[in-house]
Scaffold this motif. Structure first.
Motif, short mmCIF file in Angstrom:
data_model
loop_
_atom_site.label_atom_id
_atom_site.label_comp_id
_atom_site.label_asym_id
_atom_site.label_seq_id
_atom_site.Cartn_x
_atom_site.Cartn_y
_atom_site.Cartn_z
N ASN A 139 0.84 -1.19 0.00
CA ASN A 139 0.00 0.00 0.00
C ASN A 139 0.88 1.24 0.00
OD1 ASN A 139 -2.49 -1.46 0.18
ND2 ASN A 139 -2.08 -1.79 2.35
N LYS A 140 0.66 2.12 -1.00
CA LYS A 140 1.46 3.33 -1.13
C LYS A 140 0.61 4.58 -0.86
CE LYS A 140 4.92 1.60 -4.39
NZ LYS A 140 5.58 1.83 -5.71
N ALA A 141 1.17 5.46 -0.08
CA ALA A 141 0.52 6.74 0.22
C ALA A 141 1.59 7.77 0.53
CB ALA A 141 -0.45 6.60 1.39
N SER A 142 1.57 8.88 -0.17
CA SER A 142 2.53 9.98 0.04
C SER A 142 3.97 9.50 -0.03
CB SER A 142 2.27 10.64 1.40
OG SER A 142 0.95 11.13 1.48
N GLY A 143 4.24 8.61 -1.00
CA GLY A 143 5.60 8.13 -1.20
C GLY A 143 6.04 7.05 -0.24
N ILE A 144 5.19 6.65 0.68
CA ILE A 144 5.52 5.61 1.66
C ILE A 144 4.88 4.29 1.23
CG2 ILE A 144 5.34 4.91 4.07
CD1 ILE A 144 5.17 7.85 4.82
N ASP A 145 5.69 3.22 1.23
CA ASP A 145 5.22 1.90 0.82
C ASP A 145 5.19 1.00 2.06
OD1 ASP A 145 4.73 -0.62 -0.19
OD2 ASP A 145 6.09 -0.44 -1.86
N VAL A 146 4.00 0.57 2.44
CA VAL A 146 3.83 -0.31 3.59
C VAL A 146 3.34 -1.66 3.07
CG1 VAL A 146 2.63 -0.72 5.76
CG2 VAL A 146 3.28 1.60 5.11
N SER A 147 4.03 -2.73 3.44
CA SER A 147 3.66 -4.06 2.94
C SER A 147 3.39 -5.00 4.10
CB SER A 147 4.75 -4.63 2.04
OG SER A 147 5.94 -4.85 2.77
N GLU A 148 2.49 -5.95 3.87
CA GLU A 148 2.20 -6.99 4.84
C GLU A 148 1.76 -8.25 4.10
OE1 GLU A 148 -1.02 -6.14 7.42
OE2 GLU A 148 -2.36 -5.43 5.84
N SER A 149 2.00 -9.40 4.71
CA SER A 149 1.65 -10.66 4.09
C SER A 149 0.13 -10.83 4.07
CB SER A 149 2.30 -11.83 4.85
OG SER A 149 1.85 -13.07 4.35
N VAL A 150 -0.38 -11.41 2.97
CA VAL A 150 -1.81 -11.70 2.90
C VAL A 150 -2.10 -13.13 3.36
CG1 VAL A 150 -2.14 -10.06 1.03
CG2 VAL A 150 -1.71 -12.46 0.49
N TYR A 151 -1.03 -13.90 3.67
CA TYR A 151 -1.20 -15.25 4.19
C TYR A 151 -1.39 -15.17 5.71
CZ TYR A 151 0.57 -16.91 -0.33
OH TYR A 151 0.75 -17.16 -1.68
N GLN A 152 -2.59 -14.90 6.11
CA GLN A 152 -2.92 -14.79 7.53
C GLN A 152 -4.39 -15.13 7.70
OE1 GLN A 152 -2.96 -10.57 8.83
NE2 GLN A 152 -2.35 -10.08 6.73
N ASP A 153 -4.83 -15.28 8.95
CA ASP A 153 -6.22 -15.61 9.22
C ASP A 153 -7.16 -14.59 8.59
OD1 ASP A 153 -5.37 -17.77 10.65
OD2 ASP A 153 -5.56 -16.82 12.62
N GLY A 154 -8.11 -15.07 7.81
CA GLY A 154 -9.05 -14.19 7.14
C GLY A 154 -8.53 -13.63 5.84
N GLY A 155 -7.27 -13.93 5.49
CA GLY A 155 -6.68 -13.44 4.25
C GLY A 155 -6.76 -14.47 3.13
N MET A 156 -5.67 -14.60 2.38
CA MET A 156 -5.65 -15.52 1.26
C MET A 156 -4.94 -16.83 1.63
SD MET A 156 -4.92 -13.22 -2.12
CE MET A 156 -6.00 -11.85 -2.58
N LYS A 157 -5.24 -17.88 0.88
CA LYS A 157 -4.62 -19.18 1.08
C LYS A 157 -3.37 -19.32 0.21
CE LYS A 157 -9.06 -21.40 2.07
NZ LYS A 157 -10.06 -22.41 1.60
N ARG A 158 -2.47 -20.19 0.65
CA ARG A 158 -1.23 -20.43 -0.09
C ARG A 158 -1.41 -21.39 -1.26
NH1 ARG A 158 3.66 -19.09 2.36
NH2 ARG A 158 3.45 -18.33 4.51
N PHE A 159 -2.40 -22.27 -1.18
CA PHE A 159 -2.49 -23.37 -2.13
C PHE A 159 -3.69 -23.19 -3.06
CE2 PHE A 159 -0.73 -24.98 1.89
CZ PHE A 159 0.55 -25.31 1.45
N ASP A 160 -3.46 -23.51 -4.33
CA ASP A 160 -4.53 -23.44 -5.32
C ASP A 160 -4.40 -24.62 -6.27
OD1 ASP A 160 -6.72 -22.53 -6.68
OD2 ASP A 160 -5.72 -20.85 -7.65
N MET A 161 -5.51 -24.99 -6.87
CA MET A 161 -5.54 -26.02 -7.91
C MET A 161 -6.23 -25.42 -9.12
SD MET A 161 -4.68 -29.12 -8.74
CE MET A 161 -4.47 -30.06 -7.21
N LEU A 162 -5.52 -25.42 -10.24
CA LEU A 162 -6.07 -24.88 -11.47
C LEU A 162 -6.25 -26.00 -12.48
CD1 LEU A 162 -3.67 -22.68 -10.37
CD2 LEU A 162 -4.82 -21.32 -12.12
N TRP A 163 -7.19 -25.79 -13.43
CA TRP A 163 -7.31 -26.70 -14.55
C TRP A 163 -6.82 -25.97 -15.79
CZ3 TRP A 163 -8.09 -31.76 -14.26
CH2 TRP A 163 -8.16 -32.45 -15.48
#
Length: 213
Positions: A144-168
């Motif tokens: 997330n960028k605001a006023s030239g500042i970039d703040v990052s955090e992992s989305v692999y957490q409770d309520g976030g996204m999963k690490r594993f996927d299966m595609l066809w």
């Protein structure tokens, strides 16, 4: 004699088209550019598109194994990096002071394709294929960028996204001698959200270059 020779060559070419006697297993290297297609966030029958399509790259290798005639199985191992950004209206809804919000991912894919190739000549082959692909995320961060500042955090957490996927996956390709070009699509089959009330799927289109040993 000339007509008889031509007829023999014609029959041999037709046989090779569907059943080339020279088929053998081989390794190949692959590099691809992809269009990442994040789906809608759905709750019940309501869906909202929060992210734009993004882009990325994948690289790795395959092992092509003939089974019968020109039918083959092709497992592979690939690494990927991609990114996609939130839509402007979504950003404004979260925080009007936010300039951009981007998700960047890095991980590994294990495709197992089943396909058939049509050998028009000894040098030119056309492939069609389909099969499952298992995807493992090593890292996924929201920047997330605001006023030239970039703040990052992992989305692999409770309520976030999963690490594993299966595609066809499904696609087609063409090779000339040892060089390969293909186009494929992958449809995400698993809900990538770590919550029951919301579902989210990721799909993609990939353009691949390769070399077969």
């Amino acid at each position: 004699m000339a007509l008889a020779g031509f007829a023999c060559l014609s029959v041999a070419a037709q046989d090779m088209l569907l059943d080339n006697p020279e088929n053998k297993a081989y390794f190949g290297v692959r590099v691809g550019g992809e269009v990442t297609c994040p789906g809608n966030f759905k709750t019940g029958s309501t869906g909202v598109g929060l992210y734009n399509n993004g882009g990325g790259i994948e690289f790795g290798g395959i092992y092509n194994v003939p089974v019968v005639a020109n039918f083959y199985i092709e497992p592979g191992l690939k690494f990927y990096y991609n990114a996609y950004s939130a839509k402007k209206e979504f950003i404004d809804m979260i925080d009007s002071h936010l300039d951009s919000s981007t998700i960047k991912k890095f991980g590994m894919r294990i495709p197992v394709m089943a396909g058939y190739h049509f050998d028009f000549t000894g040098d030119v082959k056309v492939y069609v294929f389909t099969g499952p692909e298992f995807e493992i995320g090593f890292s996924a961060k929201e920047h997330n960028k605001a006023s030239g500042i970039d703040v990052s955090e992992s989305v692999y957490q409770d309520g976030g996204m999963k690490r594993f996927d299966m595609l066809w996956d499904f696609g087609a390709g063409i090779s000339y001698q040892k060089y390969y070009f293909g186009i494929s699509g992958g449809i995400g089959m698993l809900n990538m959200m770590d919550q029951d009330a919301v579902s989210f799927h990721e799909s993609r289109v990939t353009f691949t270059l390769g070399y077969n040993f």
